[in-house]
Motif scaffolding. Structure first.
Motif, PDB file in Angstrom:
ATOM      1  N   GLY A  45       0.821  -1.200   0.000  1.00 24.63           N
ATOM      2  CA  GLY A  45       0.000   0.000   0.000  1.00 24.63           C
ATOM      3  C   GLY A  45       0.850   1.243   0.000  1.00 24.63           C
ATOM      4  N   GLY A  46       0.272   2.330   0.494  1.00 26.13           N
ATOM      5  CA  GLY A  46       0.990   3.593   0.540  1.00 26.13           C
ATOM      6  C   GLY A  46       0.221   4.616   1.333  1.00 26.13           C
ATOM      7  N   ALA A  47       0.805   5.770   1.490  1.00 24.83           N
ATOM      8  CA  ALA A  47       0.180   6.851   2.254  1.00 24.83           C
ATOM      9  C   ALA A  47       0.517   8.180   1.602  1.00 24.83           C
ATOM     10  N   VAL A  48      -0.446   9.090   1.593  1.00 30.11           N
ATOM     11  CA  VAL A  48      -0.236  10.418   1.028  1.00 30.11           C
ATOM     12  C   VAL A  48      -0.811  11.457   1.989  1.00 30.11           C
ATOM     13  N   ALA A  49      -0.275  12.654   1.931  1.00 31.65           N
ATOM     14  CA  ALA A  49      -0.732  13.739   2.798  1.00 31.65           C
ATOM     15  C   ALA A  49      -2.017  14.343   2.244  1.00 31.65           C
ATOM     16  N   VAL A  50      -2.962  14.575   3.133  1.00 27.96           N
ATOM     17  CA  VAL A  50      -4.232  15.195   2.760  1.00 27.96           C
ATOM     18  C   VAL A  50      -4.600  16.228   3.819  1.00 27.96           C
ATOM     19  N   LEU A 102       2.435  -0.212  -8.460  1.00 29.28           N
ATOM     20  CA  LEU A 102       3.839   0.162  -8.291  1.00 29.28           C
ATOM     21  C   LEU A 102       4.093   1.611  -8.696  1.00 29.28           C
ATOM     22  N   ALA A 103       3.480   2.057  -9.776  1.00 34.54           N
ATOM     23  CA  ALA A 103       3.727   3.421 -10.255  1.00 34.54           C
ATOM     24  C   ALA A 103       3.340   4.459  -9.212  1.00 34.54           C
ATOM     25  N   LEU A 104       2.213   4.252  -8.539  1.00 33.23           N
ATOM     26  CA  LEU A 104       1.771   5.207  -7.522  1.00 33.23           C
ATOM     27  C   LEU A 104       2.630   5.108  -6.264  1.00 33.23           C
ATOM     28  N   ARG A 105       3.093   3.898  -5.946  1.00 34.82           N
ATOM     29  CA  ARG A 105       3.996   3.768  -4.796  1.00 34.82           C
ATOM     30  C   ARG A 105       5.310   4.493  -5.058  1.00 34.82           C
ATOM     31  N   LEU A 106       5.807   4.393  -6.293  1.00 37.90           N
ATOM     32  CA  LEU A 106       7.022   5.116  -6.656  1.00 37.90           C
ATOM     33  C   LEU A 106       6.809   6.629  -6.572  1.00 37.90           C
ATOM     34  N   LEU A 107       5.654   7.072  -7.034  1.00 47.33           N
ATOM     35  CA  LEU A 107       5.353   8.504  -6.988  1.00 47.33           C
ATOM     36  C   LEU A 107       5.229   8.984  -5.545  1.00 47.33           C
ATOM     37  N   ALA A 108       4.570   8.190  -4.699  1.00 46.69           N
ATOM     38  CA  ALA A 108       4.422   8.571  -3.292  1.00 46.69           C
ATOM     39  C   ALA A 108       5.763   8.600  -2.564  1.00 46.69           C
ATOM     40  N   ALA A 109       6.715   7.777  -3.021  1.00 45.85           N
ATOM     41  CA  ALA A 109       8.035   7.731  -2.384  1.00 45.85           C
ATOM     42  C   ALA A 109       8.994   8.773  -2.951  1.00 45.85           C
TER      43      ALA A 109
END
Length: 223
Positions: A45-50, A102-109
């Motif tokens: 998964g992943g996490a983003v700031a909101v 994977l693409a969104l995890r890379l972007l989030a990282a």
């Protein structure tokens, strides 16, 4: 006489030692950024700031969140932070998503990698400047470029990770909440005042060193 000769040598050694510490800090920050990013990408998964409505503070189960997501309200250090977003009071939060491609995890990282790369670049520029000063060439023309490069690096550190984080948030929200019904938003750009002041100070130093170099050239021409 001997002590007079030793003093400049001690200053040179200290300047070179400081340059080494500065560069080591940059390398460690770069490696740390890569490690943080690798851990984030390795997770499913992943996490983003909101930004979430302040009325939701203190609720463990927020209604309207997309399936497979959860909301952690706070500043990342155990406390809630109130902010103004679009004229409404809100709070910084983290939207955690169970599964991301994977693409969104890379972007989030990517913000962690950007901070590491930029810190390494700034540390390298500063360490090279210190070595020039230690070698008795403080007003070398390339030092002006280094001051300006450090100013650009500080500005990039202030802008690029925030922009990448916003892009990641938009992309993740677009995937998990395409209808835009989730009770969360995002900050488009967060630019603190301190980096701008530091950029201004570094540019002033660049001008000081540029004028110093010009004076040194004039003196050398007279001699």
């Amino acid at each position: 006489m001997g002590s007079g000769i030793a003093a400049p040598e001690r200053l040179e050694r200290r300047a070179r030692l400081l340059a080494g510490f500065v560069l080591a800090f940059g390398v460690l920050t770069f490696v740390g950024g890569l490690i943080v990013a690798a851990v984030q990408v390795a997770d499913a998964g992943g996490a983003v700031a909101v930004v979430v409505d302040a009325d939701l503070l203190g609720f463990d189960d927020v209604a309207g969140l997309p399936a497979g997501t959860s909301l952690a309200v706070g500043d990342g250090h155990g406390g809630a932070v109130t902010v103004e977003s679009g004229g409404r009071e809100g709070a910084d939060a983290v939207l955690e998503v169970d599964r991301l491609p994977l693409a969104l995890r890379l972007l989030a990282a990517s913000p962690a990698v950007a901070i590491g790369v930029l810190t390494l670049a700034g540390s390298w520029l500063f360490s090279r400047l210190l070595r020039e000063v230690a070698a008795g060439r403080p007003f070398a023309h390339r030092n002006v470029t280094r001051w300006r490069g450090m100013a650009a690096t500080v500005l990039a550190v202030a802008l690029l990770p925030s922009a990448l984080g916003t892009l990641a948030t938009v992309a993740v929200l677009g995937r998990v909440d395409p209808a835009g019904d989730a009770p969360v938003g995002f900050t488009i750009l967060d630019l603190p005042l301190l980096p701008l002041l530091l950029v201004a100070a570094l540019l002033v130093m660049a001008e000081v060193f540029r004028h110093g170099g010009a004076l040194a050239d004039d003196v050398e021409g007279l001699v």
